[in-house]
Scaffold this motif. Structure first.
Motif, mmCIF file in Angstrom:
data_model
loop_
_atom_site.group_PDB
_atom_site.id
_atom_site.type_symbol
_atom_site.label_atom_id
_atom_site.label_comp_id
_atom_site.label_asym_id
_atom_site.label_seq_id
_atom_site.Cartn_x
_atom_site.Cartn_y
_atom_site.Cartn_z
ATOM 1 N N UNK A 49 0.853 -1.190 0.000
ATOM 2 C CA UNK A 49 0.000 0.000 0.000
ATOM 3 C C UNK A 49 0.883 1.232 0.000
ATOM 4 N N UNK A 50 0.408 2.263 -0.667
ATOM 5 C CA UNK A 50 1.045 3.589 -0.628
ATOM 6 C C UNK A 50 -0.091 4.577 -0.436
ATOM 7 N N UNK A 51 -0.198 5.134 0.762
ATOM 8 C CA UNK A 51 -1.323 6.023 1.044
ATOM 9 C C UNK A 51 -2.620 5.256 0.886
ATOM 10 N N UNK A 52 -3.514 5.778 0.060
ATOM 11 C CA UNK A 52 -4.802 5.117 -0.170
ATOM 12 C C UNK A 52 -4.754 4.125 -1.325
ATOM 13 N N UNK A 53 -3.615 4.001 -1.986
ATOM 14 C CA UNK A 53 -3.499 3.108 -3.144
ATOM 15 C C UNK A 53 -3.005 1.722 -2.735
ATOM 16 N N UNK A 54 -3.582 0.703 -3.350
ATOM 17 C CA UNK A 54 -3.154 -0.681 -3.203
ATOM 18 C C UNK A 54 -2.431 -1.073 -4.482
ATOM 19 N N UNK A 55 -1.241 -1.664 -4.345
ATOM 20 C CA UNK A 55 -0.418 -1.975 -5.511
ATOM 21 C C UNK A 55 -0.109 -3.466 -5.517
ATOM 22 N N UNK A 56 -0.318 -4.091 -6.668
ATOM 23 C CA UNK A 56 0.039 -5.495 -6.864
ATOM 24 C C UNK A 56 1.288 -5.552 -7.737
ATOM 25 N N UNK A 57 2.221 -6.402 -7.335
ATOM 26 C CA UNK A 57 3.451 -6.621 -8.090
ATOM 27 C C UNK A 57 3.444 -8.100 -8.452
ATOM 28 N N UNK A 58 3.590 -8.385 -9.746
ATOM 29 C CA UNK A 58 3.475 -9.766 -10.207
ATOM 30 C C UNK A 58 4.605 -10.120 -11.166
ATOM 31 N N UNK A 59 5.043 -11.366 -11.086
ATOM 32 C CA UNK A 59 5.889 -11.946 -12.129
ATOM 33 C C UNK A 59 4.946 -12.849 -12.916
ATOM 34 N N UNK A 60 4.763 -12.533 -14.192
ATOM 35 C CA UNK A 60 3.803 -13.242 -15.031
ATOM 36 C C UNK A 60 4.503 -14.073 -16.093
ATOM 37 N N UNK A 61 3.941 -15.213 -16.376
ATOM 38 C CA UNK A 61 4.438 -16.063 -17.456
ATOM 39 C C UNK A 61 4.011 -15.436 -18.781
ATOM 40 N N UNK A 62 4.948 -15.278 -19.680
ATOM 41 C CA UNK A 62 4.693 -14.779 -21.026
ATOM 42 C C UNK A 62 5.453 -15.676 -21.997
#
Length: 158
Positions: A49-62
């Motif tokens: 979270x940063x302030x009111x923001x929720x952040x997702x960090x992903x490693x995705x298969x491509x």
């Protein structure tokens, strides 16, 4: 039978990306064990979270190489919102995209997302830090203003 050279290289690349993400999260003051999440769509995933923001960090298969994706759901427009309001919001987001560097607004149903993604090939720590900070900082800077202008609610989980 052992891994082919390509598969081994891909695994090494993915492990390196995971280590860089976790190193950056620690540097940003997060407890990695608290950030790790299960995400059926990702090889590895974290939430912060940063302030009111929720952040997702992903490693995705491509198909070419795994990708690092950083995403924030900045707002959710009320499903009852009029078509004209939706059109105004989408026009506003497209105009904002023209001014952004390295990230973009997108829509998924009623959610407005802020997204940055890049291949993990030749990824370095400074790029991981930049992607995470860029999305987190911008999402936190615009989420309340967008809700104030168009109604709806803060985005919640991306």
């Amino acid at each position: 039978m052992g891994l082919s050279l390509f598969e081994n290289s891909r695994e090494i690349n993915t492990n390196s990306a995971v280590m860089m993400v976790e190193d950056v999260l620690i540097a940003l003051g997060h407890f990695v064990n608290d950030c790790r999440v299960d995400d059926p769509h990702a090889m590895k995933a974290w939430r912060i979270a940063k302030g009111s923001a929720q952040i997702a960090i992903q490693i995705l298969e491509r198909p070419d190489h795994p990708h690092l994706r950083v995403i924030s759901a900045v707002m959710r427009l009320a499903s009852s919102a009029e078509a004209a309001l939706r059109a105004d919001l989408h026009a506003d987001l497209l105009a904002r995209n023209a001014e952004l560097c390295g990230l973009a607004f997108a829509a998924r149903g009623d959610q407005v997302l802020l997204v940055a993604e890049r291949s993990t090939l030749d990824l370095d720590r400074s790029e991981v830090l930049d992607l995470i900070k860029r999305v987190a900082d911008h999402a936190d800077a615009v989420d309340n203003a967008l809700v104030g202008s168009y109604g709806g609610t803060l985005g919640g989980t991306p």
